[in-house]
Design a protein around this motif. Sequence first.
Motif, PDB file in Angstrom:
ATOM      1  N   ARG A 141       0.876  -1.184   0.000  1.00 30.08           N
ATOM      2  CA  ARG A 141       0.000   0.000   0.000  1.00 30.08           C
ATOM      3  C   ARG A 141       0.907   1.225   0.000  1.00 30.08           C
ATOM      4  O   ARG A 141       2.086   1.126   0.314  1.00 30.08           O
ATOM      5  CB  ARG A 141      -0.829   0.082   1.292  1.00 30.08           C
ATOM      6  CG  ARG A 141      -1.836  -0.999   1.495  1.00 30.08           C
ATOM      7  CD  ARG A 141      -3.256  -0.494   1.224  1.00 30.08           C
ATOM      8  NE  ARG A 141      -4.251  -1.515   1.494  1.00 30.08           N
ATOM      9  CZ  ARG A 141      -4.466  -2.588   0.719  1.00 30.08           C
ATOM     10  NH1 ARG A 141      -3.744  -2.775  -0.365  1.00 30.08           N
ATOM     11  NH2 ARG A 141      -5.393  -3.479   1.039  1.00 30.08           N
ATOM     12  N   HIS A 142       0.322   2.380  -0.301  1.00 30.78           N
ATOM     13  CA  HIS A 142       1.084   3.623  -0.140  1.00 30.78           C
ATOM     14  C   HIS A 142       1.558   3.712   1.302  1.00 30.78           C
ATOM     15  O   HIS A 142       0.739   3.620   2.221  1.00 30.78           O
ATOM     16  CB  HIS A 142       0.169   4.833  -0.379  1.00 30.78           C
ATOM     17  CG  HIS A 142       0.061   5.231  -1.808  1.00 30.78           C
ATOM     18  ND1 HIS A 142       1.157   5.525  -2.586  1.00 30.78           N
ATOM     19  CD2 HIS A 142      -1.021   5.397  -2.601  1.00 30.78           C
ATOM     20  CE1 HIS A 142       0.747   5.852  -3.802  1.00 30.78           C
ATOM     21  NE2 HIS A 142      -0.547   5.772  -3.843  1.00 30.78           N
ATOM     22  N   GLN A 172       2.307   5.287   4.768  1.00 35.91           N
ATOM     23  CA  GLN A 172       1.728   6.477   5.403  1.00 35.91           C
ATOM     24  C   GLN A 172       2.806   7.151   6.226  1.00 35.91           C
ATOM     25  O   GLN A 172       3.351   6.553   7.166  1.00 35.91           O
ATOM     26  CB  GLN A 172       0.573   6.071   6.297  1.00 35.91           C
ATOM     27  CG  GLN A 172      -0.603   5.534   5.490  1.00 35.91           C
ATOM     28  CD  GLN A 172      -1.747   5.148   6.399  1.00 35.91           C
ATOM     29  OE1 GLN A 172      -2.064   5.870   7.350  1.00 35.91           O
ATOM     30  NE2 GLN A 172      -2.337   4.002   6.136  1.00 35.91           N
ATOM     31  N   ARG A 193       3.853   9.795   8.797  1.00 35.31           N
ATOM     32  CA  ARG A 193       3.343  10.659   9.867  1.00 35.31           C
ATOM     33  C   ARG A 193       4.549  11.361  10.488  1.00 35.31           C
ATOM     34  O   ARG A 193       5.683  11.018  10.188  1.00 35.31           O
ATOM     35  CB  ARG A 193       2.662   9.810  10.943  1.00 35.31           C
ATOM     36  CG  ARG A 193       1.592   8.877  10.425  1.00 35.31           C
ATOM     37  CD  ARG A 193       0.201   9.409  10.761  1.00 35.31           C
ATOM     38  NE  ARG A 193      -0.830   8.658  10.042  1.00 35.31           N
ATOM     39  CZ  ARG A 193      -1.368   7.536  10.495  1.00 35.31           C
ATOM     40  NH1 ARG A 193      -0.989   7.064  11.660  1.00 35.31           N
ATOM     41  NH2 ARG A 193      -2.301   6.911   9.793  1.00 35.31           N
ATOM     42  N   ARG A 234       1.310  -4.737   9.321  1.00 36.03           N
ATOM     43  CA  ARG A 234       1.650  -3.314   9.309  1.00 36.03           C
ATOM     44  C   ARG A 234       2.813  -3.088  10.262  1.00 36.03           C
ATOM     45  O   ARG A 234       2.765  -3.491  11.427  1.00 36.03           O
ATOM     46  CB  ARG A 234       0.457  -2.467   9.741  1.00 36.03           C
ATOM     47  CG  ARG A 234       0.862  -1.015   9.933  1.00 36.03           C
ATOM     48  CD  ARG A 234      -0.298  -0.102   9.998  1.00 36.03           C
ATOM     49  NE  ARG A 234      -0.915   0.063   8.689  1.00 36.03           N
ATOM     50  CZ  ARG A 234      -1.912   0.906   8.464  1.00 36.03           C
ATOM     51  NH1 ARG A 234      -2.408   1.623   9.434  1.00 36.03           N
ATOM     52  NH2 ARG A 234      -2.409   1.029   7.256  1.00 36.03           N
ATOM     53  N   THR A 245       5.428  -0.322  11.920  1.00 30.44           N
ATOM     54  CA  THR A 245       5.627   1.104  12.170  1.00 30.44           C
ATOM     55  C   THR A 245       7.106   1.348  12.418  1.00 30.44           C
ATOM     56  O   THR A 245       7.702   0.736  13.306  1.00 30.44           O
ATOM     57  CB  THR A 245       4.821   1.566  13.401  1.00 30.44           C
ATOM     58  OG1 THR A 245       3.449   1.252  13.167  1.00 30.44           O
ATOM     59  CG2 THR A 245       4.964   3.063  13.617  1.00 30.44           C
ATOM     60  N   TRP A 258       5.089   2.295  -2.528  1.00 30.86           N
ATOM     61  CA  TRP A 258       4.157   1.206  -2.833  1.00 30.86           C
ATOM     62  C   TRP A 258       4.751   0.365  -3.975  1.00 30.86           C
ATOM     63  O   TRP A 258       5.114   0.918  -5.014  1.00 30.86           O
ATOM     64  CB  TRP A 258       2.833   1.828  -3.253  1.00 30.86           C
ATOM     65  CG  TRP A 258       1.729   0.881  -3.606  1.00 30.86           C
ATOM     66  CD1 TRP A 258       1.642  -0.446  -3.329  1.00 30.86           C
ATOM     67  CD2 TRP A 258       0.530   1.222  -4.316  1.00 30.86           C
ATOM     68  NE1 TRP A 258       0.461  -0.956  -3.813  1.00 30.86           N
ATOM     69  CE2 TRP A 258      -0.247   0.050  -4.420  1.00 30.86           C
ATOM     70  CE3 TRP A 258       0.030   2.413  -4.863  1.00 30.86           C
ATOM     71  CZ2 TRP A 258      -1.481   0.021  -5.061  1.00 30.86           C
ATOM     72  CZ3 TRP A 258      -1.198   2.395  -5.493  1.00 30.86           C
ATOM     73  CH2 TRP A 258      -1.947   1.203  -5.583  1.00 30.86           C
TER      74      TRP A 258
END
Length: 344
Positions: free
Chosen positions: A284-285, A287, A289, A306, A308, A325
């Motif tokens: 996925r793209h 993210q 933050r 996922r 982090t 991605w």
Amino acid sequence: MSTVHLPSDLQDALTERLQATAPSRASAQVERLIENYRGTTPTAAPILRDAADAAAYAAYRMPATYAAVRSALGAFREQAGEWTPVTHLDLGGGTGAATWAVADAWPGGAHRSTVLDWSPAALALGRDLARDAEEEAVRRAEWTRAPLGGAPALPVTDLVTVSYVLGELTAADRASLIDAAVAATRGALVVAEPGTPEGYRRVIEARDRLIAAGLTVLAPCPHDGACPVTGTDWCHFAARVPRTSLHRQVKGGTLPYEDEKFSYVAAARAAAVPGAPAAARVVRHPQIRKGQVLLDLCTRDDGLNRTTVTKRHGAAYRAARDTAWGDAFEAGDTPGGGEAPELP
Ligand SMILES: C[S@@+](CC[C@H](N)C(=O)[O-])C[C@H]1O[C@@H](n2cnc3c(N)ncnc32)[C@H](O)[C@@H]1O
């Protein structure tokens, strides 16, 4: 998502051959092509019936299919080391998008491409576009009329591309074409389809057959096990294609680029291609933050997860910020060199 630039000689050839005819003539053709390509019904005769259809296809779709195949080949090359094809078979090659992509992925003209398709109009335009190509492999490609339904007899080759073709075949013909392609290939096989749920399902069908035949998946998957993407989700990627003025004229729209979504699988014979899949791939793209990057990964050992990555992770954080991605993400890139960091 990577940006894929059309080779300037292909862009020039498309503009030169199609600028005069594509805008007015192609728009009606484009409407019909859109209708046809929206349908999932396989046809008994070529959709690209005449020169105007082929021109519309080349102006409307070829930059995007080129970008999809070029991206898939880039991912494959990253896993396949120095392996280089000497012969290439482009099944349902149409106007030659995959043949141009293969020549760009392995530049220098060392290989020979053969394009097989049942549409004389597509082959004629493909040959014409290729005439003045900078890459010798494109200039000397052979364009051969061949129906690919049933169980086609294919010449032995190092690399097979099957780009945006399976959707035009019946389930039985899809299976027999993939089996024939496996039998023909000494090295590798790349299948690309639109990045839709149906396109993904066709890719998974093909992937299952490739694995059953003993090939090793090198991209995008980090393993040969069952795909962990299930339910209503589907695995796909995207390539950004800058639009040319011809492209804008034919497609309408004002954006200076389009994003082509595609699904693909690239597999190889381990004895011929000394490669290995990545430990993980970004699906996925990412993210981004403040101070952290959230990566959705398909991993070799841990399915979909996922991860982090925070600023505290130093090099891994910098690698995560640069990742996109579709990129491979190696174990060493994750904080702790392979230990997936804890979820927040
Ligand atoms: C959507 S186009 C893709 C062309 C090219 N591979 C690309 O990526 O741009 C599908 C191509 O498959 C060819 N095709 C479809 N069914 C076929 C069949 N049964 N035998 C041979 N070619 C076929 C069509 O003529 C057309 O050129």
